[in-house]
Design an enzyme around this catalytic site. Structure first.
Site, PDB file in Angstrom:
ATOM      1  CG  ASP A 188      -2.121   0.852   1.103  1.00  0.00           C
ATOM      2  OD1 ASP A 188      -2.067   1.809   0.318  1.00  0.00           O
ATOM      3  OD2 ASP A 188      -3.113   0.585   1.805  1.00  0.00           O
ATOM      4  CG  HIS A 281      -8.619   0.449  -4.463  1.00  0.00           C
ATOM      5  ND1 HIS A 281      -9.622   1.237  -3.935  1.00  0.00           N
ATOM      6  CD2 HIS A 281      -7.454   0.927  -3.950  1.00  0.00           C
ATOM      7  CE1 HIS A 281      -9.080   2.155  -3.136  1.00  0.00           C
ATOM      8  NE2 HIS A 281      -7.772   1.980  -3.130  1.00  0.00           N
TER       9      HIS A 281
END
Ligand code: HEM
Length: 377
Positions: A188, A281
């Site tokens: 991330d 996403h």
């Protein structure tokens, strides 16, 4: 070779921008918000910011909270200590600019709660706030003491509203080795702008022609506490998880590539198929689908332990991501992207935003100045 004390990790406090945004993210976060006493005047807020600045300037350098000539015995940080990379970043919520305080004209035009989103399940008691302090360091004890110190100084003017602790790997790249992984197991931060990128400043800092003038070199912080339904997530196969994110779990590479930092190929192939799923996403969050909007994400994982009441009384981990994003303009760079995600993102089935807040982040202070000084001039 002597075995003297390890060098102390010190991040400069004074500067054009507040520390804790473009500076590397250390392993621990303590995010604290405060409610102003309704009777607190602009002068009270000004005094609090002066006091916080003076104390933050000392604590972040590893100096005791109060100077030698005062009695330091009662302060948590009573002696010199290793600040472990401590940064203290101060933000102002919408209520600071209430008409009663006479600061309404200085209010950034869009500073206010975010519009509602479809998947929000916000807990008002753990959202918003009139002031915030983002404390980051490699040492959790240092964070506790620093936030406790600032909380004590606010007494009579502001009191704690909600806090959230977070964690990640240490900032030291040698110790970290790779991009941080979140609690879903994915890297991330891959597509984040880096401070060395030429575009970084225009993404993160309020620019010379932007309004309000007192906020120039500052930023906007959007905070979202996003709970993860990890049981549901872990019931997916790795390939299914990868299709939701649009990247490989192991390498972090986009599903259209092989290396983590390959540019994702988002356009359809000649046969009309997409290499990266349309509702993944990264497809929905991609700048090309959001009029070029980019943001600096500086979030931390959180784990509030077991929540016995969740999941219809069957219990569930209260864990997820304290999403922290810094942007120059939170409407075009955050709200519009969040709206797209709210409408299209497959990840919505596995996450729930449970807290939300927005803060204006004043620019850094030069020595002799205090944070937010421009607001009162
Ligand atoms: C728990 C919630 C979330 C999780 C688990 C999550 C996870 C991820 C992951 C794994 C990536 C790919 C690696 C990377 O580039 O960092 C990513 C990218 C990204 N996310 Fe999230 N995210 C979450 C919430 C959000 C929210 C709320 C926003 C903004 C409204 C957001 C915006 C972005 C953006 C802009 C990218 C980069 C897209 C690109 O340019 O490729 N994310 N996220």
């Amino acid at each position: 070779v002597g075995t003297g004390p390890a060098p102390r990790a010190v991040v400069p406090f004074y500067g054009r921008h507040q520390a804790g945004i473009a500076t590397p993210a250390p392993a621990h976060l303590l995010f604290a918000t405060f409610d102003l006493d309704p009777a607190a005047t602009a002068e009270d807020v000004r005094f609090l910011l002066q006091t916080w600045t003076a104390t933050a300037a000392r604590l972040t350098q590893g100096q005791p909270a109060v100077a030698d000539d005062a009695d330091p015995a009662a302060a948590p940080a009573a002696a010199a200590f290793d600040p472990a990379g401590l940064t203290l970043t101060v933000g102002l919520g919408p209520e600071v600019f209430s008409p009663e305080r006479g600061l309404a004209e200085r209010r950034p035009r869009w500073l206010g709660p975010l519009p509602p989103f479809r998947f929000d399940a916000l807990d008002p008691a753990r959202s918003d706030g009139d002031l915030c302090v983002q404390a980051c360091a490699e040492d959790r004890l240092v964070l506790f003491q620093a936030v406790r110190e600032l909380t004590g100084l606010a007494a009579g003017c502001a009191r704690p509203r909600w806090t959230q602790a977070g964690f990640g790997p240490p900032a030291d790249p040698a110790a970290r080795g790779e991009t941080t992984r979140n609690l879903q197991g994915f890297k991330d931060g891959t597509a984040n702008p880096r401070p060395s990128d030429p575009e970084f400043d225009g993404i993160v800092w309020v620019q010379p022609d932007d309004e309000p003038a007192w906020l120039r070199d500052g930023s906007f912080l959007v905070v979202r506490r996003i709970r993860m339904d990890l049981d549901r997530w872990e019931a997916l196969s790795v390939a299914e998880q990868e299709a939701v994110i649009g990247r490989y779990k192991d390498s972090g590479a986009p599903l259209s590539g092989t290396d983590e930092f390959d540019t994702p190929i988002l356009a359809p192939q000649e046969d009309g198929d997409h290499l990266v799923p349309v509702h993944s996403h990264i497809m929905v969050a991609a700048p090309v689908h959001n009029r070029g909007a980019r943001m600096l994400r500086r979030g931390y994982s959180y784990d509030n332990g077991w929540d016995p009441a969740a999941n219809n009384g069957n219990g569930q981990a209260d864990a997820g991501l304290l999403f922290l994003s810094y942007v120059r303009d939170h409407v075009s760079q955050f709200i519009d992207v969040q709206r797209a995600l709210d409408n299209l993102d497959e990840l919505n089935a596995f996450i729930t935003p449970v807290g939300s807040a927005v803060f204006a982040i004043p620019p850094g202070a030069a020595e002799g100045e205090y944070l937010g000084q421009g607001l009162f001039e």
